[in-house]
Write a protein that holds these residues in place. Structure first.
Motif, PDB file in Angstrom:
ATOM      1  N   SER A 160       0.829  -1.203   0.000  1.00  0.00           N
ATOM      2  CA  SER A 160       0.000   0.000   0.000  1.00  0.00           C
ATOM      3  C   SER A 160       0.863   1.252   0.000  1.00  0.00           C
ATOM      4  O   SER A 160       1.954   1.270   0.580  1.00  0.00           O
ATOM      5  CB  SER A 160      -0.923   0.024   1.225  1.00  0.00           C
ATOM      6  N   THR A 161       0.358   2.299  -0.644  1.00  0.00           N
ATOM      7  CA  THR A 161       1.000   3.614  -0.614  1.00  0.00           C
ATOM      8  C   THR A 161      -0.020   4.642  -0.156  1.00  0.00           C
ATOM      9  O   THR A 161      -1.210   4.517  -0.445  1.00  0.00           O
ATOM     10  CB  THR A 161       1.556   4.005  -1.995  1.00  0.00           C
ATOM     11  N   GLU A 162       0.457   5.666   0.561  1.00  0.00           N
ATOM     12  CA  GLU A 162      -0.425   6.699   1.094  1.00  0.00           C
ATOM     13  C   GLU A 162       0.024   8.072   0.602  1.00  0.00           C
ATOM     14  O   GLU A 162       1.217   8.354   0.530  1.00  0.00           O
ATOM     15  CB  GLU A 162      -0.417   6.682   2.625  1.00  0.00           C
ATOM     16  N   GLN A 163      -0.973   8.907   0.281  1.00  0.00           N
ATOM     17  CA  GLN A 163      -0.714  10.281  -0.140  1.00  0.00           C
ATOM     18  C   GLN A 163      -1.675  11.198   0.601  1.00  0.00           C
ATOM     19  O   GLN A 163      -2.880  10.911   0.667  1.00  0.00           O
ATOM     20  CB  GLN A 163      -0.913  10.444  -1.657  1.00  0.00           C
TER      21      GLN A 163
END
Length: 242
Positions: free
Chosen positions: A97-100
């Protein structure tokens, strides 16, 4: 003697005046609140409504950057009592997962093609630590000439990750496929991580009454296969028996 009499009388008069002043300023049951306005209640943020890519969209392409990548714009509706959002994107093939973080209601990312993803948005407020999570949507970021899409990785339901359960055990999960052609599930169950022992091949989404050893940690995962023999692997969950 006369001087002392006057002095005592003056002191007595001052005391009477002070008592009257205190009584007038604090007594009488006044409804006056001193002009202080109570603060407005702090309202928690509400969950955002997702807009695009659409839920279970099978041919999202965005703006193609290369054979392996494209730029995709994620959009959602503004939610009440919200100052900012955290956009979470998960690659369902790698489970990464990636978060922005953004104050906007959209974000554009360069992501891999021919890969299934899930995404959701967390609404945040500057006035409280309470947050709100949107629904989680899945989509397939299409590659070149894709005629069949691999199923989405199964979502393991029970036993929950890290839980302790009595034996016999029931394993349950959910599966989905854009092409709607899931053929079967291979369920792996083992005391090793990752599990390599095939427990059962089934078309159901649960297996009941599995007798297991007591006080033992088990690991399990599900491999979903469709009618074109494309497949996907779920996460590995662990649980302990009582």
């Amino acid at each position: 003697m006369i001087l002392n009499k006057y002095i005592k009388g003056g002191v007595l008069l001052v005391c009477i005046l002070l008592l009257a002043s205190c009584s007038g300023s604090s007594g009488g049951g006044s409804d006056d609140d001193g002009g202080v306005t109570p603060p407005d209640p702090i309202l928690p943020p509400e969950a955002a409504l997702l807009a695009s890519p659409a839920k279970d969209e099978e041919c999202n392409q965005g703006n193609i950057v290369s054979v392996t990548q494209s730029r995709v714009t994620f959009q959602w509706n503004a939610s009440a009592n919200t100052n900012s959002y955290t956009h979470i994107l998960k690659n369902l093939d790698t489970d990464v997962s990636t978060e922005q973080n953004t104050a906007s209601t959209s974000i554009t990312l360069t992501i891999a093609r021919n890969v299934p993803y899930s995404w959701h948005v967390v609404s945040k407020s500057n006035k409280t630590t309470t947050t709100a999570k949107s629904e989680t949507w899945k989509f397939y970021n299409a590659g070149e000439g894709v005629e069949n899409y691999a199923p989405f990785p199964a979502e393991l339901v029970a036993p929950a990750m890290g839980s302790t359960v009595p034996s016999p055990v029931t394993l349950s999960w959910s599966g989905s496929d854009i092409d709607n052609d899931i053929a079967s599930y291979d369920v792996y169950l083992d005391t090793a991580n990752p599990p390599t022992t095939l427990h059962e091949n089934t078309t159901n989404t649960s297996i009941n009454n599995i007798a297991l050893n007591a006080d033992t940690v088990y690991y399990w995962r599900v491999v979903t296969t469709d009618e074109s023999d494309s497949n996907s692997q779920s996460q590995v969950f662990e649980f302990r028996t009582e």
